[in-house]
Write a protein that holds these residues in place. Structure first.
Motif, PDB file in Angstrom:
ATOM      1  N   LYS A  28       2.302  -0.744  -6.076  1.00 30.22           N
ATOM      2  CA  LYS A  28       2.784  -0.093  -5.538  1.00 30.22           C
ATOM      3  C   LYS A  28       0.787   0.035  -5.853  1.00 30.22           C
ATOM      4  O   LYS A  28       0.691   1.047  -6.872  1.00 30.22           O
TER       5      LYS A  28
ATOM      6  N   ASP B  49      -4.178   4.794   5.347  1.00 28.48           N
ATOM      7  CA  ASP B  49      -4.293   5.157   4.312  1.00 28.48           C
ATOM      8  C   ASP B  49      -3.532   4.092   2.951  1.00 28.48           C
ATOM      9  O   ASP B  49      -4.309   3.795   2.159  1.00 28.48           O
ATOM     10  N   ALA B  50      -2.583   3.966   3.246  1.00 36.05           N
ATOM     11  CA  ALA B  50      -1.613   3.300   2.791  1.00 36.05           C
ATOM     12  C   ALA B  50      -2.671   1.720   2.911  1.00 36.05           C
ATOM     13  O   ALA B  50      -2.051   0.851   1.656  1.00 36.05           O
TER      14      ALA B  50
ATOM     15  N   ALA C 161     -11.245   6.037  -1.439  1.00 34.77           N
ATOM     16  CA  ALA C 161     -10.970   5.171  -0.633  1.00 34.77           C
ATOM     17  C   ALA C 161     -12.635   5.005   0.853  1.00 34.77           C
ATOM     18  O   ALA C 161     -12.625   3.292   0.548  1.00 34.77           O
TER      19      ALA C 161
ATOM     20  N   ALA D 241      -5.139   0.305   1.044  1.00 34.28           N
ATOM     21  CA  ALA D 241      -5.757   0.215   0.370  1.00 34.28           C
ATOM     22  C   ALA D 241      -4.987  -0.789  -0.140  1.00 34.28           C
ATOM     23  O   ALA D 241      -5.404  -1.980  -1.594  1.00 34.28           O
TER      24      ALA D 241
ATOM     25  N   ASP E 239       0.919  12.333  -5.721  1.00 32.32           N
ATOM     26  CA  ASP E 239       1.929  11.895  -4.923  1.00 32.32           C
ATOM     27  C   ASP E 239       2.769  11.595  -6.072  1.00 32.32           C
ATOM     28  O   ASP E 239       3.873  12.212  -5.824  1.00 32.32           O
TER      29      ASP E 239
ATOM     30  N   ASP F 107      -3.376   2.847  -9.235  1.00 30.95           N
ATOM     31  CA  ASP F 107      -4.390   3.402  -8.892  1.00 30.95           C
ATOM     32  C   ASP F 107      -5.797   2.785  -8.639  1.00 30.95           C
ATOM     33  O   ASP F 107      -6.647   3.179  -9.574  1.00 30.95           O
TER      34      ASP F 107
ATOM     35  N   GLY G 145       0.701  -1.387  -0.555  1.00 27.57           N
ATOM     36  CA  GLY G 145       0.381   0.224  -0.158  1.00 27.57           C
ATOM     37  C   GLY G 145       1.158   1.170  -0.242  1.00 27.57           C
ATOM     38  O   GLY G 145       1.874   1.617   0.385  1.00 27.57           O
ATOM     39  N   PHE G 146       0.205   2.313  -0.603  1.00 29.31           N
ATOM     40  CA  PHE G 146       1.602   3.780  -1.372  1.00 29.31           C
ATOM     41  C   PHE G 146       0.481   4.512  -0.347  1.00 29.31           C
ATOM     42  O   PHE G 146      -0.353   5.552  -1.301  1.00 29.31           O
ATOM     43  N   ASP G 147       0.914   5.633   0.075  1.00 33.08           N
ATOM     44  CA  ASP G 147       0.133   7.289  -0.395  1.00 33.08           C
ATOM     45  C   ASP G 147       1.116   7.927   0.116  1.00 33.08           C
ATOM     46  O   ASP G 147       2.611   7.582   0.951  1.00 33.08           O
TER      47      ASP G 147
ATOM     48  N   GLY H 130      -2.934   2.429  -4.010  1.00 32.28           N
ATOM     49  CA  GLY H 130      -3.115   3.206  -3.561  1.00 32.28           C
ATOM     50  C   GLY H 130      -4.217   4.072  -4.367  1.00 32.28           C
ATOM     51  O   GLY H 130      -4.810   3.574  -5.132  1.00 32.28           O
TER      52      GLY H 130
ATOM     53  N   LEU I 254      -3.103   9.214  -7.206  1.00 33.24           N
ATOM     54  CA  LEU I 254      -1.735   8.857  -6.953  1.00 33.24           C
ATOM     55  C   LEU I 254      -0.773   9.928  -7.533  1.00 33.24           C
ATOM     56  O   LEU I 254       0.151  10.631  -7.576  1.00 33.24           O
TER      57      LEU I 254
END
Length: 196
Positions: free
Chosen positions: A99, A178-179, A139, A182, A107, A124, A44-46, A101, A104
């Motif tokens: 990755k 958040d991460a 989300a 996702a 980001d 994404d 997960g990524f943010d 999220g 994005l």
């Protein structure tokens, strides 16, 4: 008068706990995070950036980068040393780690502009989960759809100063969630996708 079944409020999404969040502050922390993240097929990524309020004001973010495994979230405060940027570059530019999220595009632009990180192998979920709908999916909607729960997103926390040296417990949990959420949504979505 009773409410209709579709008006029943959703139970709250519990989210990640503080015990499952690591603030990466030292070279040792960064090495541990790298080992855990590199072992994953998907993370997960943010990112979070200090908000801009004035017209024409340019963001100096990202100020926080969040990466999550299935059971741990790693938070990297940008500008605090600790070996994070080199380690982040390794993970975010990896072709083998996916990755995932929500929303994005900003980001990715900010990571490139501020840290010279060209993030690769990114999905994404805002567009991937649309199912033909015109608008991107957030989300909150995804948590309702996949888990039947309500993700609490506090506007007050969203617009806090992410550049502060010391983040509050609420900021830490918000950012980690958040991460982490996702990744959880991605895993659930892949379970629902029939094999080709």
């Amino acid at each position: 008068m009773s409410s209709a079944p579709d008006e029943v409020p959703l139970p709250p999404y519990a989210g990640i706990t503080l015990a499952s969040v690591r603030l990466v502050r030292t070279e040792h922390d960064a090495a541990e995070a790298l080992a855990a993240l590199s072992a994953m097929d998907v993370i997960g990524f943010d990112t979070e950036s200090k908000p801009t309020f004035l017209k024409g004001e340019v963001s100096t973010g990202p100020h926080l980068i969040q990466l999550a495994t299935d059971d741990m979230a790693y938070l990297f405060q940008i500008g605090g040393g600790g070996g994070a940027p080199a380690m982040l570059k390794t993970v975010l530019e990896s072709h083998t780690i996916l990755k995932v999220g929500f929303g994005l595009s900003d980001d990715l632009k900010r990571l490139s502009a501020k840290l010279g990180i060209d993030t690769r192998n990114v999905l994404d979920l805002s567009t991937a989960l649309r199912k033909g709908e015109r608008n991107t999916l957030g989300a909150k909607t995804a948590v309702a759809r996949f888990f039947g729960q309500k993700l609490q997103k506090s506007k007050k926390i969203t617009t806090t100063n992410w550049a502060m040296a010391r983040l509050s417990e609420k900021q830490i949990l918000y950012a980690a969630d958040d991460a982490h959420v996702a990744l959880r949504i991605y895993r659930r979505w892949r379970l629902d996708v029939p094999a080709a």
